[in-house]
Design an enzyme around this catalytic site. Sequence first.
Site, PDB file in Angstrom:
ATOM      1  N   ASP A  74       0.841  -1.203   0.000  1.00  0.00           N
ATOM      2  CA  ASP A  74       0.000   0.000   0.000  1.00  0.00           C
ATOM      3  C   ASP A  74       0.878   1.256   0.000  1.00  0.00           C
ATOM      4  O   ASP A  74       0.605   2.221   0.715  1.00  0.00           O
ATOM      5  CB  ASP A  74      -0.932  -0.003   1.214  1.00  0.00           C
ATOM      6  CG  ASP A  74      -2.124   0.945   1.029  1.00  0.00           C
ATOM      7  OD1 ASP A  74      -2.415   1.321  -0.131  1.00  0.00           O
ATOM      8  OD2 ASP A  74      -2.760   1.311   2.028  1.00  0.00           O
ATOM      9  N   ASN A  79       1.018   7.396   2.756  1.00  0.00           N
ATOM     10  CA  ASN A  79       1.716   6.538   3.710  1.00  0.00           C
ATOM     11  C   ASN A  79       3.211   6.811   3.773  1.00  0.00           C
ATOM     12  O   ASN A  79       3.969   5.992   4.296  1.00  0.00           O
ATOM     13  CB  ASN A  79       1.466   5.066   3.365  1.00  0.00           C
ATOM     14  CG  ASN A  79       0.013   4.679   3.554  1.00  0.00           C
ATOM     15  OD1 ASN A  79      -0.711   5.311   4.316  1.00  0.00           O
ATOM     16  ND2 ASN A  79      -0.419   3.646   2.853  1.00  0.00           N
ATOM     17  N   ASP A  92       2.248   2.942   7.803  1.00  0.00           N
ATOM     18  CA  ASP A  92       1.008   2.207   7.529  1.00  0.00           C
ATOM     19  C   ASP A  92       1.285   0.813   6.974  1.00  0.00           C
ATOM     20  O   ASP A  92       1.269   0.582   5.769  1.00  0.00           O
ATOM     21  CB  ASP A  92       0.095   2.976   6.572  1.00  0.00           C
ATOM     22  CG  ASP A  92      -1.322   2.393   6.555  1.00  0.00           C
ATOM     23  OD1 ASP A  92      -1.490   1.246   7.002  1.00  0.00           O
ATOM     24  OD2 ASP A  92      -2.241   3.080   6.100  1.00  0.00           O
ATOM     25  N   GLY A  94      -0.568  -1.890   7.460  1.00  0.00           N
ATOM     26  CA  GLY A  94      -1.778  -2.684   7.622  1.00  0.00           C
ATOM     27  C   GLY A  94      -1.910  -3.833   6.649  1.00  0.00           C
ATOM     28  O   GLY A  94      -2.570  -4.836   6.942  1.00  0.00           O
TER      29      GLY A  94
END
Length: 204
Positions: A74, A79, A92, A94
Amino acid sequence: MSSIKAHRNVISYERAWQDGGYFYIVMELCQGGNLAKVLESLDCPMSTRRVFSLASGFLAGLEHIHGYKFMHLDLKPDNLFLCDEVGIKIGDFGLCIREDEWEDQEGDRRYLAPEILNSQATCKSDVFSAGLIIFQMLKNLKDLPGNGNDWHLLRQNFSFSASDPGQDGLAQIVGEMIKMDPERRLSSSDALARILSWGSTLTL
């Protein structure tokens, strides 16, 4: 994140715990905002030096993550966080997962590598996203297409000339980062090495 050693261009993980059905993570604070906000506020293209500093910074962080066989999945300006002491850090995590454990997770379609749509992903998928981010900085674009013909054209017919002749070398490197075929695409290590070599030719 706890299995990745600290790196100056990666947001550091402090600790995590669960309480009352919620999961909490304490991360390093970067007070400079993110790259997306910078791109939104620009009235003119970034200087060549600034593009080089930011690109080499987040590619160094990406190379570090890939050294552990993790994919970020991502990578995008939202980010990438700005910190005064080092310039930029990747955050980030995730969707971050090991290459051999991927199960069709995908991040923001604006920065998505084409092979992910065919249920294939490697660390080079992150390199594709990184190339689009550098392209966005070079062209001073506020945003990239998330779907439709423009999305496909950007990937299938990628070609551009830098507005500043001093950025031509970087534009060529970006082209090698955004190859449709991952086998022909630069790795994060190779992309970083090429950009550092190009940056050594810049004059103040």
